[in-house]
Motif scaffolding. Structure first.
Motif, short mmCIF file in Angstrom:
data_model
loop_
_atom_site.label_atom_id
_atom_site.label_comp_id
_atom_site.label_asym_id
_atom_site.label_seq_id
_atom_site.Cartn_x
_atom_site.Cartn_y
_atom_site.Cartn_z
N GLN A 169 0.80 -1.22 0.00
CA GLN A 169 0.00 0.00 0.00
C GLN A 169 0.83 1.28 0.00
OE1 GLN A 169 -2.40 -1.36 3.51
NE2 GLN A 169 -4.14 -0.70 2.28
N GLU A 206 -2.09 3.69 -0.78
CA GLU A 206 -3.25 3.20 -1.50
C GLU A 206 -4.29 2.67 -0.52
OE1 GLU A 206 -1.94 0.44 -4.49
OE2 GLU A 206 -1.25 2.05 -5.82
N ARG A 209 -6.63 0.16 -4.25
CA ARG A 209 -5.76 0.28 -5.43
C ARG A 209 -6.21 1.42 -6.33
NH1 ARG A 209 -4.01 -4.50 -8.96
NH2 ARG A 209 -2.65 -2.80 -9.58
#
Length: 250
Positions: A169, A206, A209
């Motif tokens: 992430q 993120e 996504r």
């Protein structure tokens, strides 16, 4: 009798296994075409990508910058739209739009042709575009384009981006953009040769996504005659800006 029946069954199973292995090898080698569910192996797809939507902390202003792109098409043929916008104090100072036809020419590489329109700053400029976009070795994303305009004007832009994943992430994106021009354009403050460089580091998280806020730093510098035009207009030749923005796609 029972023994012969068992041997026959074993032979049938072996033959099926051999056919399955042979078919698998042929499929890997591209000599056999697998049957896909529904029969639609090249559907019409689309994507909208906001690469940068950010507020920059400059010395004399806080420009809002948008860089985005969208495409519609199939695996090998697509229509691309690209936009680059900068607004300062509620007014649009830069507006560049590109409409491109994209043809895949190799794995991860597309050849693009089309038109570019610079509506801001004025006077406006129109260009024909020949570009190459794709993924270079070591996962460098490259977007390069040759522009041919009226009056013998030419320009070349090269953009390179690399992403470093700290986690799934947390991602650090480094970017570099260089612009070259074939001749001076004093009306727009653009000089021939290497006109400007821009480099940036953006650290994003993120949440999903498809959505990621980020912070970062952006550096830009003018060179050659472009730097001379900037000095005459009372603008800085070099500037470093902190940025805050979001990256999203759908």
């Amino acid at each position: 009798m029972k023994k012969k029946m068992n041997e026959k069954i074993k032979q049938i199973i072996k033959n099926k296994h051999r056919r399955l292995i042979a078919y698998t090898l042929l499929t890997v080698l591209g000599l056999a075409q697998p049957v896909l569910a529904g029969g639609k192996d090249d559907p019409l797809l689309s994507k909208v990508m906001i690469d940068q939507l950010e507020l920059r902390d400059a010395d004399d202003s806080n420009p809002l910058v948008l860089e985005g792109q969208a495409w519609l098409g199939k695996d090998l043929h697509k229509l691309w739209l690209k936009a680059d916008v900068e607004r300062v104090a509620g007014e649009t100072e830069e507006l560049e739009l590109q409409a491109l036809y994209s043809q895949a020419i190799a794995p991860y590489w597309d050849l693009q042709v089309g038109l570019r329109q610079d509506s801001k700053p004025t006077p406006s400029r129109s260009w024909a575009v020949l570009g190459l976009q794709g993924l270079a070795p070591y996962f460098f994303e490259v977007d390069s384009a040759l522009f041919i305009g009226e009056g013998g004007r030419t320009a070349l832009r090269v953009q390179v981006e690399y992403e470093l994943l700290f986690t799934q992430q947390l991602i650090l994106s480094s970017e570099l953009e260089a612009n070259f021009y074939g001749q001076n354009d004093s009306n727009l403050g653009i000089g021939s040769g290497l006109s400007d460089l821009q480099a940036g580091l953006r650290l994003r998280y993120e949440i999903r996504r498809e959505f990621a806020p980020y912070i970062g730093i952006n550096w830009q510098k003018s060179y050659g005659n472009s730097a001379g035009y900037a000095r005459k207009a009372g603008h800085d030749v070099q500037d470093t800006q902190w940025v805050l923005g979001i990256r999203a796609w759908f």
